[in-house]
Design an enzyme around this catalytic site. Structure first.
Site, short mmCIF file in Angstrom:
data_model
loop_
_atom_site.label_atom_id
_atom_site.label_comp_id
_atom_site.label_asym_id
_atom_site.label_seq_id
_atom_site.Cartn_x
_atom_site.Cartn_y
_atom_site.Cartn_z
N LYS A 170 0.86 -1.01 -0.15
CA LYS A 170 0.01 -0.11 0.05
C LYS A 170 1.09 1.07 0.00
O LYS A 170 1.30 1.47 1.05
CB LYS A 170 -0.96 0.07 1.24
CG LYS A 170 -2.27 0.50 1.01
CD LYS A 170 -2.09 2.24 0.65
CE LYS A 170 -1.86 3.04 1.79
NZ LYS A 170 -1.87 4.37 1.30
N GLU A 245 9.02 1.44 11.31
CA GLU A 245 10.23 2.44 10.88
C GLU A 245 9.56 3.62 11.00
O GLU A 245 8.60 3.87 9.99
CB GLU A 245 10.81 2.07 9.49
CG GLU A 245 11.51 0.68 9.46
CD GLU A 245 12.82 0.50 10.05
OE1 GLU A 245 13.29 1.72 10.81
OE2 GLU A 245 13.32 -0.47 10.18
N CYS A 279 14.03 10.32 6.56
CA CYS A 279 14.08 10.08 8.01
C CYS A 279 15.04 10.11 9.04
O CYS A 279 15.13 10.60 10.03
CB CYS A 279 13.42 8.56 8.24
SG CYS A 279 14.24 7.18 7.51
N GLU A 379 10.02 16.62 14.56
CA GLU A 379 10.59 16.32 13.22
C GLU A 379 10.18 17.32 12.18
O GLU A 379 9.14 17.59 12.26
CB GLU A 379 10.03 14.75 12.81
CG GLU A 379 10.43 14.40 11.49
CD GLU A 379 9.95 12.91 11.05
OE1 GLU A 379 8.86 13.06 11.03
OE2 GLU A 379 10.68 12.11 10.50
P1 NAD Z 1 2.38 9.09 6.85
O1 NAD Z 1 2.55 8.14 8.19
O2 NAD Z 1 1.54 10.15 6.57
O3 NAD Z 1 1.95 7.97 5.58
C1 NAD Z 1 2.69 6.79 5.37
C2 NAD Z 1 1.80 5.37 4.73
O4 NAD Z 1 0.66 5.46 5.74
C3 NAD Z 1 1.18 5.87 3.86
O5 NAD Z 1 0.85 5.05 2.62
C4 NAD Z 1 -0.45 6.37 4.13
O6 NAD Z 1 -1.48 6.30 3.40
C5 NAD Z 1 -0.45 5.31 5.20
N1 NAD Z 1 -1.36 5.38 6.33
C6 NAD Z 1 -1.93 6.57 7.03
N2 NAD Z 1 -2.74 6.45 7.71
C7 NAD Z 1 -3.06 5.06 7.81
C8 NAD Z 1 -3.84 4.25 8.74
N3 NAD Z 1 -4.79 4.87 9.43
N4 NAD Z 1 -3.52 3.08 8.80
C9 NAD Z 1 -2.92 2.54 7.84
N5 NAD Z 1 -2.01 3.15 6.93
C10 NAD Z 1 -2.05 4.51 6.87
O7 NAD Z 1 3.84 9.28 6.49
P2 NAD Z 1 4.73 10.30 5.06
O8 NAD Z 1 4.04 11.59 5.39
O9 NAD Z 1 3.98 9.52 3.90
O10 NAD Z 1 6.11 9.87 5.30
C11 NAD Z 1 6.77 10.74 6.26
C12 NAD Z 1 7.05 10.18 7.60
O11 NAD Z 1 7.64 8.77 7.12
C13 NAD Z 1 8.18 10.69 8.27
O12 NAD Z 1 7.74 10.68 9.69
C14 NAD Z 1 9.54 9.87 8.18
O13 NAD Z 1 10.36 10.17 9.44
C15 NAD Z 1 8.90 8.61 8.23
N6 NAD Z 1 9.83 7.66 7.60
C16 NAD Z 1 10.55 6.78 8.34
C17 NAD Z 1 11.25 6.07 7.99
C18 NAD Z 1 12.35 5.08 8.57
O14 NAD Z 1 12.85 4.09 8.21
N7 NAD Z 1 12.27 5.16 10.01
C19 NAD Z 1 11.78 6.06 6.53
C20 NAD Z 1 11.27 7.03 5.61
C21 NAD Z 1 10.05 7.99 6.36
#
Ligand code: NAD
Length: 475
Positions: A170, A245, A279, A379
């Site tokens: 997804k 993550e 991240c 962040e």
């Molecule tokens: P996000 O949490 O908004 O979305 C991530 C994914 O989760 C998307 O596909 C979204 O559609 C899905 N999602 C949202 N709500 C959900 C729910 N209730 N149930 C299931 N899935 C759901 O994150 P973003 O804005 O796309 O990405 C940025 C974030 O990702 C930052 O906080 C960043 O630090 C983190 N990130 C972490 C790593 C790591 O390895 N630790 C790597 C890259 C990004």
């Protein structure tokens, strides 16, 4: 684009599609399917069906297919990177690097999968052996964010597939196209229908259905900490395997004896890569007070060499992916200025000419910050760093650990003992001493505290897609 289920393009049950926007121009590039629980059912049923035979395929055959998919990714890198650049706005060079690193990761996992082993303890009992074997966990739901859509998926996909799991991916609603193309590429490489499915849509609309479904054995999630907490709570309620993550707010400590000629380029590269949408980027800096002024001068002049523009312009940085991500940088800069920080470069949205239609924010350095400011505690996920001076190394360690996050940390000191002592003291999943580069494929990656649960990459990353079973054999 439609969903990719059972090896073919599938219309969403709702019949609805939403736009994928080019963040440089605001133009609609394509559309993605707004899936609902019916589509979730279809995708998970397909993955469950495929799992029955996929789990039985010899690992060597799975490894051969994985190498083939990696080779196809390299052959089609220009096309995939072009798509990535359009949906994300990142410079082409960076998109090509993401493709090649992801193909390398698939190759690594394929080889590492061949080394997975069970055990037989030396009980020395007559007529009995206990066999400890590894089995795939089952169907995996891989939920990924927008910032590195292919790499963050292959961290899960490559490990899951070689272990014998099947996958429903997804992707983010901001950058779903490259993931859908990847699924088609895997099918063309010879993967059986249903082994790798992609379903698009909003997390809030289909997240629960994906997690709660009885077929789902594991959720592998990368994304924001808040989203991860919600997913983790739901997964726990249904006893699902889980890897999270999550977000980061990574500190770098620059000691008085640091080699500034190495530290500054490394920090600038790592703080502003992918426009700060990264991240484990350097988010905040603690610099020894004896070198603070000289360090800031060089940091700013290096930062000012970075250029911002469209993916094909040769610029170092692109725009932020959408208005929400953009607004966070603006908010954090304003908050810091209101509380007494000094703006040394950047800080205001770029306008005029090529910038007007996109969310372009320049690389920004804030000095004289403190921990009452959001830039030092929350962040950013944008091209802004905060810098503050410190007096003793112990003080710097306390400041670095004064965070709910624990993804990565960085320390620069000519004294290796100091470097190692700081590394051991930092509450972080990875620490770099005296340089910064991307994480390697054969070592674990993941976070302490609110930055995550579990590890990806290395053999640890594959083991996370297996169950241990003990077989008592009497003969
Ligand atoms: P996000 O949490 O908004 O979305 C991530 C994914 O989760 C998307 O596909 C979204 O559609 C899905 N999602 C949202 N709500 C959900 C729910 N209730 N149930 C299931 N899935 C759901 O994150 P973003 O804005 O796309 O990405 C940025 C974030 O990702 C930052 O906080 C960043 O630090 C983190 N990130 C972490 C790593 C790591 O390895 N630790 C790597 C890259 C990004």
């Amino acid at each position: 684009m439609k969903n990719f289920i059972e090896g073919a393009w599938a219309d969403p049950h709702s019949g609805r599609f939403d736009a994928v926007i080019n963040p440089c121009t605001g133009e609609v590039i394509d559309t993605f399917a707004c899936s609902d629980s019916e589509d979730v059912e279809q995708a998970l049923t397909s993955a469950a069906r495929a799992y029955r035979s996929w789990r039985r395929l010899p690992v060597a055959d799975r490894a051969r297919l994985q190498h083939k998919a990696a080779a196809r990714m390299r052959e089609q890198a220009a096309e995939l990177a072009g798509l990535l650049a359009r949906e994300l706005g990142r410079p082409m060079a960076g998109c090509l690097t993401e493709l090649s690193r992801s193909a390398d990761l698939l190759d690594f996992y394929a080889e590492e999968g061949l080394r997975l082993k069970g055990e037989i303890p030396l009980h020395n009992l007559d007529g009995e052996k206990a066999l400890i074997v590894r089995e795939p966990v089952g169907v995996v739901v891989a939920i990924t964010p927008f910032n590195y859509p292919i790499t963050l998926l292959t961290m899960k996909l490559g490990a899951a597939l070689i272990a014998g799991c099947t996958v429903v991916s997804k992707p983010s609603e901001d950058t779903p196209l490259s993931t859908l193309k990847l699924a088609e590429l895997f099918a063309d490489a010879g993967y059986p229908a249903g082994v790798f499915n992609v379903i698009t849509g909003y997390g809030a609309a289909i997240g629960n259905a994906l997690i709660e479904h009885p077929v789902t054995a594991k959720i592998a999630f990368t994304g924001g900490t808040g989203t991860g907490q919600r997913i983790g709570a739901l997964a726990a309620a249904h006893n699902k395997h889980l890897t999270l993550e999550l977000g980061g707010q990574s500190p770098a400590i620059v000691c008085a004896d640091a080699d500034i000629s190495v530290a500054i380029p490394a920090i600038v590269r790592h703080a502003f890569a992918n426009s700060g949408q990264f991240c484990y980027r350097v988010n905040r800096l603690y610099v020894h007070e004896s070198i603070y002024a000289a360090f800031l001068e060089q940091l700013v002049s290096r930062t000012q060499t970075l250029t911002v523009g469209h993916p094909d312009s040769g610029a170092d940085m692109g725009p932020l992916v959408n208005q929400k991500i953009y607004a966070n940088s603006e908010r954090q800069v304003q908050d810091a200025l209101d509380k007494g920080a000094t703006l040394l470069t950047g800080g205001r949205r770029l306008t005029g000419d090529v910038y007007d239609q996109g969310w372009f924010f320049p690389p920004t350095v804030l000095a004289d910050t403190n921990h009452l400011m959001k830039i030092m505690t929350e962040e950013t996920f944008g091209p802004v760093i905060g810098v503050m001076p410190f007096n003793t190394v112990e003080e710097a360690i306390d400041l670095a650990n004064d965070s709910v996050y624990g993804l990565a940390g960085y320390v620069f000191s000519a004294n290796l003992g100091t470097g190692l002592r700081v590394a051991e003291s930092l509450e972080a999943g990875s620490v770099w001493i005296n340089n910064i580069h991307r994480s390697y494929h054969d070592v674990p990656f993941g976070g302490y505290k609110q930055s995550g649960v579990g590890r990806e990459k290395g053999r640890y990353g594959i083991e996370a897609y297996t169950e241990l079973k003990t077989i008592y054999l009497n003969y």
